[in-house]
Enzyme design. Structure first.
Site, PDB file in Angstrom:
ATOM      1  N   SER A 134      24.046  38.304  39.583  1.00 50.75           N
ATOM      2  CA  SER A 134      24.622  37.103  40.154  1.00 50.75           C
ATOM      3  C   SER A 134      23.563  36.006  40.303  1.00 50.75           C
ATOM      4  O   SER A 134      22.921  35.641  39.325  1.00 50.75           O
ATOM      5  CB  SER A 134      25.270  37.458  41.488  1.00 50.75           C
ATOM      6  OG  SER A 134      26.168  36.475  41.890  1.00 50.75           O
ATOM      7  N   ASP A 170      35.174  38.174  35.712  1.00 56.14           N
ATOM      8  CA  ASP A 170      34.328  38.158  36.906  1.00 56.14           C
ATOM      9  C   ASP A 170      34.785  37.019  37.815  1.00 56.14           C
ATOM     10  O   ASP A 170      34.861  35.870  37.387  1.00 56.14           O
ATOM     11  CB  ASP A 170      32.869  37.947  36.486  1.00 56.14           C
ATOM     12  CG  ASP A 170      31.888  38.131  37.626  1.00 56.14           C
ATOM     13  OD1 ASP A 170      32.159  37.640  38.739  1.00 56.14           O
ATOM     14  OD2 ASP A 170      30.839  38.756  37.404  1.00 56.14           O
ATOM     15  N   HIS A 220      32.807  41.876  39.826  1.00 47.00           N
ATOM     16  CA  HIS A 220      31.578  41.092  39.748  1.00 47.00           C
ATOM     17  C   HIS A 220      30.426  41.949  39.266  1.00 47.00           C
ATOM     18  O   HIS A 220      30.040  42.910  39.925  1.00 47.00           O
ATOM     19  CB  HIS A 220      31.270  40.520  41.132  1.00 47.00           C
ATOM     20  CG  HIS A 220      30.109  39.589  41.163  1.00 47.00           C
ATOM     21  ND1 HIS A 220      29.877  38.654  40.185  1.00 47.00           N
ATOM     22  CD2 HIS A 220      29.088  39.446  42.069  1.00 47.00           C
ATOM     23  CE1 HIS A 220      28.784  37.968  40.476  1.00 47.00           C
ATOM     24  NE2 HIS A 220      28.288  38.438  41.613  1.00 47.00           N
TER      25      HIS A 220
END
Length: 548
Positions: free
Chosen positions: A257, A486, A514
């Site tokens: 991320s 995602d 995710h």
């Protein structure tokens, strides 16, 4: 006000709510840590789901470095002024469950390395076999704790990787145990997070504007010295110091991320110091701040629709409608009711489960497909009995609110990093207009993500970053991984980052949730492991199937 933190999800969970690029989630720059990022997606999911850490044989005394042993740096510092930092030889101490912990010093201001120093906390799990080096890991945020993420190392990375690499985590500057940013009390954070971030009237806009300014002012009052120096570029410089302290000639790194932005920044600053970087759940640094908010909100909207479609396959699905549009309207109606009259909260802490808390509670389980059954249950209780307790519990995971009512500093750190990393507009009308546009493409999440960046309009530290491509010219192949559905870091960001990096290699995963590595795809896991261990990158543009 919704602040999302985008973080990875790998056996543990994170949180959300912020203003820029979790998770384990943060405030909107994107719910990845620049805008909407609150807790880290990584940390939130771990709490939602049973922890299933893979265990391998315990390291023998001969295999692992002894606690108390010092590490000899293997590389020269970039400058004479920085040599004392690279030459540090920290003492590692046992800190439970086979882990070792240490502290290192770095400059507060890299333009004045002989000035004030700050302290970073580091943790490692020694390799279980013949050691090849260190693998630094970062869960995202910004604001996610790398210390806590590393504690889940046995599920975050494969046994094959752990056999050859010490797994090393650290709290970036301003986060957790590393000279943390501090701003608000727990009660103030409760009010801030619960503030209506989809204002319908001028009075609601005024209230949101006031609390956003209060957030910025409180950070300036308590952390003014630190705020100008918590950006991603300085965190990347810290990583290079850590690489030298660990004795690794090249950095081996797994970032999830927002951690992909940190990794890309590192490669851009130190392309010749890269060995292998895996950037999973990628952020595209070239996308302007408010546009990133809109794209991320659309990502959550896509994930919510995927959840609804899956829900119809289960007899416990709470929706009366049997169409996606009908079910999405039922969710909209629930949020509108919570906006008018908060849902019931049985936790006994007096918090009203209003629209903001409900939205965060819905967004949290979208980070991990395995959490969708809990979302079905929570929505059923909220829609049929007006009980928002379970939505509130999930929201607490995302924002990293503890059972005693206290918070980690995830929210403050997330905002602090985002506001100095990216240029944000100052005019209130700009946010109002952007929120209206975002609502058209992401009605459930758009306004929340967009308004979540508003504290950056009043931030006491100047933004030093620009939204531009990071090329990392001269670096070896860098593996960029993206999941097609995602919610927090849309696949188009992975495509963008891979194309912008001079040596970027794109690996896609036809899945939900995710991040992709260690999320159930043998195809992704094998490709990442092969790259980390043997430096064999997959063919650019490879898409791993939904199963397999």
């Amino acid at each position: 006000m919704l602040v999302l933190v985008t973080q990875a999800t790998a056996g543990e969970t994170t949180g959300m709510r912020s203003a820029g690029h979790k998770v384990k989630v943060t405030p909107p720059r994107t719910w990845y840590g620049g805008g909407p990022s609150r807790r880290m997606a990584v940390a939130a999911l771990a709490a939602l789901l049973p922890f299933t850490a893979c265990s391998s044989h315990a390291p023998t005394a001969s295999e692992q470095p002894s606690a108390g042993a010092r590490t000899q740096p293997a590389v020269e510092a970039p400058s004479a002024e920085l040599r004392p930092f690279y030459a540090q030889r920290p003492t590692w101490r046992t800190c439970g469950d086979g882990f070792q912990c240490a502290k290192i010093k770095v400059p507060l201001d890299y333009t004045k390395p002989s000035g004030e120093r700050i302290e970073l906390s580091v943790i490692r799990l020694p390799a279980t076999g013949k050691r090849a080096g260190s693998l630094l890991i970062n869960p995202g945020g910004p604001g996610g704790s790398g210390i806590q993420y590393a504690r889940a190392a046995r599920s975050v990375v494969s046994d094959k990787v752990r056999a050859q690499y010490d797994i090393v985590g650290f709290d970036p500057r301003g986060v957790g145990e590393s000279t943390p940013v501090t701003c608000m009390t727990a009660s103030q954070l409760d009010a801030y997070i619960g503030m209506d971030s989809s204002p319908d009237t001028p009075a609601e806009v005024s209230a949101l504007n006031k609390v956003s300014k209060q957030f910025a002012d409180s950070c300036g009052a308590k952390s003014a010295r630190l705020l100008p120096h918590v950006g991603t570029a300085d965190a990347a410089r810290d990583m290079d110091v850590l690489r030298g302290v660990l004795g690794d000639p090249g950095l081996t790194y797994l970032g999830k991320s927002y951690g992909t932005y940190l990794g890309a920044m590192y490669a851009d600053l130190f392309p010749k110091h890269v060995r292998a970087l895996v950037l999973d759940g990628a952020v595209d640094p070239a996308v302007p701040s408010l546009k990133s908010n809109e794209v991320q909100a659309k990502g959550f909207e896509v994930a919510l629709k995927a959840f609804v479609e899956d829900c119809f396959l289960n007899s416990a699905c709470p929706f009366k409608s049997r169409t996606v549009d009908g079910a999405m309207k039922e969710i909209s109606d629930l949020l509108a009711r919570a906006d008018r009259q908060p849902l019931k909260n049985d936790l006994g802490d007096g918090r009203p489960v209003d629209e903001a808390w409900a939205v965060i509670g819905i967004a949290t389980p979208l980070y991990e497909r395995a959490a969708w059954p809990r979302l079905r249950e929570a929505l059923g209780k909220a829609m049929n009995g007006g009980d928002g307790t379970e939505l509130l519990q999930m929201a607490d995971l995302l924002v990293d609110r503890r059972s005693d009512g206290s918070y980690s500093n995830q929210t403050e750190a997330n905002m602090a990093v985002n506001c100095v990393d990216h240029p944000f507009p100052k005019a209130l009308d700009t946010y109002r207009q952007a929120a209206g546009e975002a609502a058209k493409v992401a009605p459930h999440f758009g306004p929340f993500v967009m308004w979540g960046s508003l504290p950056c309009a009043y931030w006491p530290a100047k933004s030093v970053g620009t939204d531009k491509p990071l090329k990392a010219a001269g670096a070896p192949p860098i593996l960029v991984v993206g999941t097609l559905r995602d919610p927090a870091t849309p696949y188009e960001w992975a495509q963008g980052l891979a194309s912008e990096l001079t040596s970027g290699v794109l690996l896609g995963y036809d899945g939900d949730g995710h991040t992709a590595y260690r999320s159930g795809s043998a195809c992704v896991d094998n490709a990442v492991d092969d790259y980390l261990l043997a430096l064999r990158a997959p063919r650019n543009g490879t898409i791993c199937p939904k199963t397999g």
